[in-house]
Structures are given as structure tokens and as C-alpha cells.
Design a protein around this motif. Structure first.
Motif, PDB file in Angstrom:
ATOM      1  N   PHE A 101       1.089   3.941  -2.983  1.00 44.40           N
ATOM      2  CA  PHE A 101       0.815   5.461  -2.781  1.00 44.40           C
ATOM      3  C   PHE A 101       1.987   6.240  -3.168  1.00 44.40           C
ATOM      4  O   PHE A 101       1.676   7.310  -4.235  1.00 44.40           O
ATOM      5  N   ASP A 112      -5.183  10.347  -8.865  1.00 45.04           N
ATOM      6  CA  ASP A 112      -5.258   8.881  -9.350  1.00 45.04           C
ATOM      7  C   ASP A 112      -5.864   8.232  -7.981  1.00 45.04           C
ATOM      8  O   ASP A 112      -4.812   8.158  -6.985  1.00 45.04           O
ATOM      9  N   GLY A 113      -7.003   7.594  -8.013  1.00 36.80           N
ATOM     10  CA  GLY A 113      -7.337   6.757  -6.800  1.00 36.80           C
ATOM     11  C   GLY A 113      -7.488   7.836  -5.543  1.00 36.80           C
ATOM     12  O   GLY A 113      -8.436   8.821  -5.811  1.00 36.80           O
ATOM     13  N   ASP A 114      -7.002   7.686  -4.513  1.00 41.07           N
ATOM     14  CA  ASP A 114      -7.386   8.238  -3.231  1.00 41.07           C
ATOM     15  C   ASP A 114      -6.252   9.335  -2.985  1.00 41.07           C
ATOM     16  O   ASP A 114      -6.050  10.059  -2.181  1.00 41.07           O
ATOM     17  N   VAL A 115      -5.222   9.550  -3.868  1.00 39.57           N
ATOM     18  CA  VAL A 115      -4.182  10.894  -4.106  1.00 39.57           C
ATOM     19  C   VAL A 115      -4.977  12.211  -4.723  1.00 39.57           C
ATOM     20  O   VAL A 115      -5.572  12.118  -5.730  1.00 39.57           O
ATOM     21  N   LYS A 116      -4.712  12.999  -4.016  1.00 40.61           N
ATOM     22  CA  LYS A 116      -5.250  14.257  -4.460  1.00 40.61           C
ATOM     23  C   LYS A 116      -4.082  15.379  -4.493  1.00 40.61           C
ATOM     24  O   LYS A 116      -3.245  15.170  -3.645  1.00 40.61           O
ATOM     25  N   LYS A 163       1.993   6.761  -7.101  1.00 38.54           N
ATOM     26  CA  LYS A 163       0.740   7.363  -7.494  1.00 38.54           C
ATOM     27  C   LYS A 163       1.161   9.094  -7.277  1.00 38.54           C
ATOM     28  O   LYS A 163       0.668   9.821  -8.189  1.00 38.54           O
ATOM     29  N   LYS A 177      -1.352  10.934   1.987  1.00 37.27           N
ATOM     30  CA  LYS A 177      -2.730  11.065   1.260  1.00 37.27           C
ATOM     31  C   LYS A 177      -2.750  12.007   0.062  1.00 37.27           C
ATOM     32  O   LYS A 177      -3.762  12.117  -0.587  1.00 37.27           O
ATOM     33  N   ASP A 178      -1.841  12.955   0.127  1.00 36.53           N
ATOM     34  CA  ASP A 178      -2.050  13.948  -0.859  1.00 36.53           C
ATOM     35  C   ASP A 178      -0.650  14.482  -1.250  1.00 36.53           C
ATOM     36  O   ASP A 178       0.554  14.179  -0.841  1.00 36.53           O
ATOM     37  N   GLU A 224       0.736  -1.214  -0.001  1.00 35.50           N
ATOM     38  CA  GLU A 224       0.128   0.109  -0.184  1.00 35.50           C
ATOM     39  C   GLU A 224       0.809   1.248  -0.014  1.00 35.50           C
ATOM     40  O   GLU A 224       0.491   2.221  -0.805  1.00 35.50           O
ATOM     41  N   LYS A 241     -11.514  19.151  -7.407  1.00 36.22           N
ATOM     42  CA  LYS A 241     -12.228  18.879  -6.270  1.00 36.22           C
ATOM     43  C   LYS A 241     -13.146  19.755  -5.415  1.00 36.22           C
ATOM     44  O   LYS A 241     -14.058  19.624  -5.156  1.00 36.22           O
ATOM     45  N   PHE A 260      -8.577  16.147  -8.025  1.00 37.04           N
ATOM     46  CA  PHE A 260      -8.739  14.621  -7.698  1.00 37.04           C
ATOM     47  C   PHE A 260      -7.443  14.281  -8.465  1.00 37.04           C
ATOM     48  O   PHE A 260      -7.240  14.617  -9.826  1.00 37.04           O
TER      49      PHE A 260
END
Length: 461
Positions: free
Chosen positions: A273, A360-364, A276, A316-317, A269, A343, A358
């Protein structure tokens, strides 16, 4: 008959004396012209006019590198500034035109040239030729950062700068290296001994007091002051680059110590991340660079670079900062065209502007716009459900280059001050639980948005 012979002899002697005098005058004029010629380097120190010494040393240096097929180019900001004003005229000058000494006779101690390292080759005989021409020279080495990394701290030394000197004038040759982010880099010049200070006016160097990063220049051949040389074609861009070129290396040694205390996340995971996030950062950098918008690594992305030379896997970003004066309306449509839909958009140009896209996926991607006050800078935050505003205060900072995720990107030069403002004195301790409204030590309330403005200042998609 005897009287006639005396007159003839007297006439011959007089003529011979005149011829001898003429010969002496011719010889003296020729000797003086040769002695003071730039092509007579052994007598350089006897030159009396400083401007002639400077021009002569530069001419000798260009002759030296030309004879050894070294394609150097002028990168001296003072001289390039003079040349920029006359560039159109210089382009039209035929090679045999020798103008007045306009560019290289400004009574300066150093003139700076550059050379791409891959074109250097094995030029050991260049230094022997330089010594024969009357040059003294010094080489200044440093560590090769291209070989450094998390697994290997290389101590390999590479040549970073050369100095060639005759009399009171020095030629500073900066060696540029290609880096993985497709840019050129030079290292800092560090004096080895106290005696070097007498050899080189370090404080007067326009380039070399810090490491620097540049885009690859397109070169143009010109003739200035009778000297044929290469200069960057876009001199105005290079002059801006010189003033903003300072480069900071990632702190691999400190990052190794960090991971000894806090083992890296090598889970599938975490790896996914980072992959991405790296791709998102590269896309964002390309998009903003195409628009000509200056940005830097901010918040958690900046912390990851400084603390562990990597993206923080639980962040996460991707966080970027932009000065509000560099905002362009084209930013949002450019990101949307690149496949990053908007977003949210909080705030407005005059106050607390913030964009989020936004990825890719949960990455902002979060972009924070910074505002400058008399004694500090700040960026804003908005709570969507309540309309509350927040302000994050930072000490004033400038921007430097670094390499991160195989990119040449900017970071605050005063990185530690920047991070301590945002994360406190314990910034080097991982903290996985983070409340953007309460956790940062530099956050403070900033009022509320009027309800009748919410449609404009709180836009969510």
C-alpha cells in the motif's frame, strides 16, 4: 652684477616653492583618493559616508570570492526588488559602465548572497584572504538533515551560513544544499553567543531565521552599480519563493518514539500500500505542479507525515488540500490524462467542492478544497445517498515546505493545530476505525443539497 644674481636666485626660489606647493597638492589629492578607495580595505572604518561603506564592502566581497573561484549569486530580496524593475537595462549595460549608486546604497546593515555547497570545495585560504582584506567573519553550523532518518539520527554538523563584516556592513552568505527531492535547502541561522547579536543584526535577516526550500534557479550575469555579479534570471519567481520558503523537517525523533509504542506495519500488504500511495502522491504532485496549482498534504496523509514520517498503511487513500481560489478547470482533465479517472465530484466552486480520483488498485486520491472565512477555514463533505452536507472547521493556517516520499511538498505550518482540529488531542494514538461524518471533532452539519441540484453537485463515476 650682484643685483642681477639676487634677482635670479629670488626667481629660482619662487619657482621651486611653486613646484613644491603643486607637488603637495597632487600628493594630498592622490592620498585622499586612495585612502577612500574601496580597494583600500584596511581603512574601511574611517569611511564617513554609509552608502560608500556598504558599496565598498560588497565590492571587496565580490573581489574576494572571485579570486577564489566561488560562484556566489545575489539573493537579497530588497536589492533584487530594485534590480527587477531595471533588469532589461542592466542586461544591456557594458561591463565598463559605472552607474550611480542606485542598488547598494540604501543604508542597510546586511546584503545577502547564496552559494551552492557542492561548489564550495576546500576554501580554507579564503578566510585568510578575507582577514587580510579587513573582514571579520563567522561561521554558523547545524545538523545535516540529509543524514537523518528513522534508523539513524545523525549529529553531523555542516556549515549553513557565513557572515563577513567590515565596519557597520555585513555580507550574509547562505549555503544551499541539494536534497533528494531535487530542490535546494538551507538551514536556519542560530546565534551561538550573546555577543553574536552585536556582530550580526539577526532580526534584520531576510533569509535564515528559518530553514528554507527553493527550486534551482537559472542564473544571469549583470553589472549593477559598477559591480559584476550573478542574480537569478527569474527574479520575480525567486522573490515569491523567499517570502514562502519556510521549511519544516520531518520529526524523526518523535516518530521513533511512536513506533516504540505502536510497532510499524511491515506486512506485505502494508508495504505494498505504501508503495502505491507514494507513487500516487508523486504523480499527483507532478500533475498539480505542472498546472501551477498550490497544494498541501491534508487529513491522513498530513497525519502520517507529522506523526510517523511515513504514509499510514491502513489509510487507503492520499489526501491533498487546495485553496478554492487556486482551483482550475484543467485539474480534472489533467488527472485523467495522467491515468487517474475521476471517481466522484461533490459540491461546486462556491460551496463544498471535493474531487476524488481512482488510483492504483484500492488506493484513491482525495482533493479537498478549502474556503476562508474571517476567523477560520473550512472544507466541505457530501453524503451521496442523502444529499447531506458537512463542514470541517480549521483554525487559519499558512503553508510551509517539507520533504515527504522524496518530494518537496507543502504542509500547514501550524501542523499541530491543524491536526488537533481534525483528529482531536489524541491524534498521536492510531485509530483504524474512522467515520468521516462523525469521528472528526471539527465536523458539523451544513444543511442539505436541494434535490434539483443533485445532478450537478453529486457526480459519481
Amino acid at each position: 652684477m650682484q643685483r642681477i644674481n639676487k634677482n635670479v636666485i629670488l626667481a629660482v626660489l619662487t619657482a621651486a616653492s611653486c613646484l613644491f606647493l603643486l607637488f603637495q597638492l597632487y600628493y594630498y589629492r592622490y592620498y585622499i583618493s586612495v585612502k577612500h578607495s574601496p580597494a583600500f580595505p584596511k581603512l574601511k572604518e574611517s569611511l564617513s559616508a554609509p552608502e560608500n561603506t556598504q558599496l565598498g564592502v560588497i565590492k571587496n566581497f565580490l573581489s574576494l570570492v572571485s579570486s577564489h573561484n566561488l560562484p556566489v549569486y545575489l539573493i537579497d530580496p530588497v536589492v533584487l526588488g530594485f534590480i527587477q524593475n531595471d533588469l532589461d537595462q542592466l542586461r544591456r549595460l557594458p561591463d565598463n559602465i559605472v552607474s550611480e549608486c542606485k542598488y547598494f546604497c540604501k543604508h542597510r546593515d546586511v546584503t545577502t548572497f547564496a552559494l551552492l555547497e557542492k561548489l564550495w570545495g576546500r576554501k580554507g585560504n579564503l578566510f585568510r584572504s578575507a582577514e587580510k582584506m579587513g573582514f571579520q567573519w563567522q561561521r554558523y553550523d547545524g545538523k545535516d538533515p540529509r543524514l537523518e532518518g528513522m534508523d539513524d539520527l545523525s549529529g553531523t554538523q555542516i556549515p549553513l551560513h557565513y557572515v563577513f563584516k567590515i565596519a557597520a556592513h555585513a555580507i550574509h552568505l547562505v549555503v544551499f544544499y541539494e536534497r533528494s527531492g531535487n530542490y535546494l535547502w538551507h538551514g536556519p541561522l542560530r546565534l551561538k553567543h550573546k555577543m553574536d547579536k552585536n556582530f550580526l543584526p539577526f532580526r534584520k535577516l531576510p533569509i535564515g531565521q528559518n530553514a528554507g526550500a527553493y527550486d534551482r534557479p537559472e542564473l544571469l550575469m549583470i553589472t549593477a552599480d559598477g559591480l559584476k555579479m550573478q542574480i537569478p534570471k527569474d527574479t520575480s519567481r525567486v522573490l515569491k519563493e523567499i517570502s514562502r520558503s519556510r521549511f519544516l523537517e520531518c520529526r524523526y525523533k518523535e516518530a521513533r518514539l511512536f513506533f516504540q509504542m505502536y510497532p510499524d506495519d511491515v506486512s506485505l500488504e502494508g508495504i505494498e500500500f505504501r508503495k502505491k500511495a507514494k507513487s500516487l502522491l508523486q504523480l499527483a504532485a507532478s500533475t498539480l505542479s505542472t498546472l501551477g496549482v498550490t497544494f498541501w498534504l491534508s487529513s491522513g496523509t498530513c497525519l502520517g507525515w507529522y506523526r510517523q514520517c511515513n504514509i499510514i498503511p491502513y489509510s487507503k487513500d492520499v489526501d491533498l488540500g487546495i485553496f478554492i481560489q487556486d482551483y482550475k478547470p484543467e485539474i480534472i482533465p489533467a488527472f485523467q490524462k495522467a491515468g487517474l479517472p475521476l471517481k466522484h465530484k461533490f459540491g461546486k466552486m462556491e460551496d463544498s467542492l471535493e474531487l476524488s480520483f481512482f488510483g492504483d488498485g484500492d488506493v484513491k486520491l482525495d482533493i479537498f478544497f478549502f474556503y476562508e472565512e474571517d476567523d477560520h477555514m473550512w472544507n466541505g463533505g457530501t453524503q451521496a445517498k442523502s444529499g447531506k452536507k458537512f463542514k470541517y472547521l480549521f483554525p487559519k493556517f499558512t503553508l510551509c515546505w517539507t520533504e515527504f516520499a522524496e518530494l518537496k511538498v507543502r504542509v500547514p505550518c501550524e501542523t499541530l493545530d491543524y491536526l488537533e482540529a481534525n483528529y482531536g488531542k489524541n491524534w498521536d494514538v492510531p485509530l483504524k476505525v474512522w467515520d468521516w461524518k462523525n469521528s472528526p471533532p471539527n465536523v458539523q452539519p451544513n444543511g442539505m443539497w436541494p434535490v434539483d441540484e443533485w445532478d450537478d453537485v453529486i457526480q459519481m463515476y
